[in-house]
Design a protein around this motif. Structure first.
Motif, PDB file in Angstrom:
ATOM      1  N   THR A  14       0.842  -1.191   0.000  1.00  0.00           N
ATOM      2  CA  THR A  14       0.000   0.000   0.000  1.00  0.00           C
ATOM      3  C   THR A  14       0.876   1.239   0.000  1.00  0.00           C
ATOM      4  N   ALA A  15       0.283   2.369  -0.331  1.00  0.00           N
ATOM      5  CA  ALA A  15       1.032   3.625  -0.333  1.00  0.00           C
ATOM      6  C   ALA A  15       1.604   3.910   1.046  1.00  0.00           C
ATOM      7  N   ALA A  16       0.809   3.693   2.096  1.00  0.00           N
ATOM      8  CA  ALA A  16       1.290   3.944   3.458  1.00  0.00           C
ATOM      9  C   ALA A  16       2.467   3.038   3.801  1.00  0.00           C
ATOM     10  N   GLU A  17       2.444   1.804   3.369  1.00  0.00           N
ATOM     11  CA  GLU A  17       3.554   0.883   3.633  1.00  0.00           C
ATOM     12  C   GLU A  17       4.807   1.317   2.881  1.00  0.00           C
ATOM     13  N   ARG A  18       4.643   1.804   1.653  1.00  0.00           N
ATOM     14  CA  ARG A  18       5.796   2.273   0.882  1.00  0.00           C
ATOM     15  C   ARG A  18       6.401   3.525   1.509  1.00  0.00           C
ATOM     16  N   VAL A  19       5.538   4.435   1.972  1.00  0.00           N
ATOM     17  CA  VAL A  19       6.035   5.638   2.647  1.00  0.00           C
ATOM     18  C   VAL A  19       6.724   5.242   3.953  1.00  0.00           C
ATOM     19  N   ALA A  20       6.163   4.303   4.699  1.00  0.00           N
ATOM     20  CA  ALA A  20       6.778   3.841   5.947  1.00  0.00           C
ATOM     21  C   ALA A  20       8.168   3.282   5.693  1.00  0.00           C
ATOM     22  N   ALA A  21       8.326   2.539   4.618  1.00  0.00           N
ATOM     23  CA  ALA A  21       9.623   1.950   4.287  1.00  0.00           C
ATOM     24  C   ALA A  21      10.642   3.020   3.918  1.00  0.00           C
TER      25      ALA A  21
END
Length: 89
Positions: A14-21
């Motif tokens: 998800t976008a949030a997971e990519r930003v978190a990474a």
């Protein structure tokens, strides 16, 4: 979407997971917590800043770091909110 080599390989989807990474606080050694989607479908990301971090105390926004992470993650939009002055409630 093409894979960005700057993103840690975590299986983020998800976008949030990519930003978190991709997120790095430029003022402390923060860690990103879980990501979740609320009842309106909006994705959220929790960031745990170190005690005394100027972002945590509200002295500085994390918008530059969040925007940098969003661009690195290939997101087209991001909304940033930080705790009120004095830290998280």
């Amino acid at each position: 979407m093409p894979r960005n080599p700057k993103i840690r390989r975590t299986g983020a989807t998800t976008a949030a997971e990519r930003v978190a990474a991709a997120y790095r606080c430029s003022h402390c050694h923060s860690t990103t917590g879980g990501t979740w989607r609320d009842r309106h479908g909006i994705q959220h990301l929790a960031v745990a800043h170190d005690d005394g971090c100027p972002v945590l105390t509200g002295a500085l926004p994390d918008a530059p770091d969040a925007l940098r992470a969003a661009v690195t993650a290939g997101c087209s939009a991001i909304l940033v909110a930080w705790p009120p002055k004095g830290g998280a409630a």
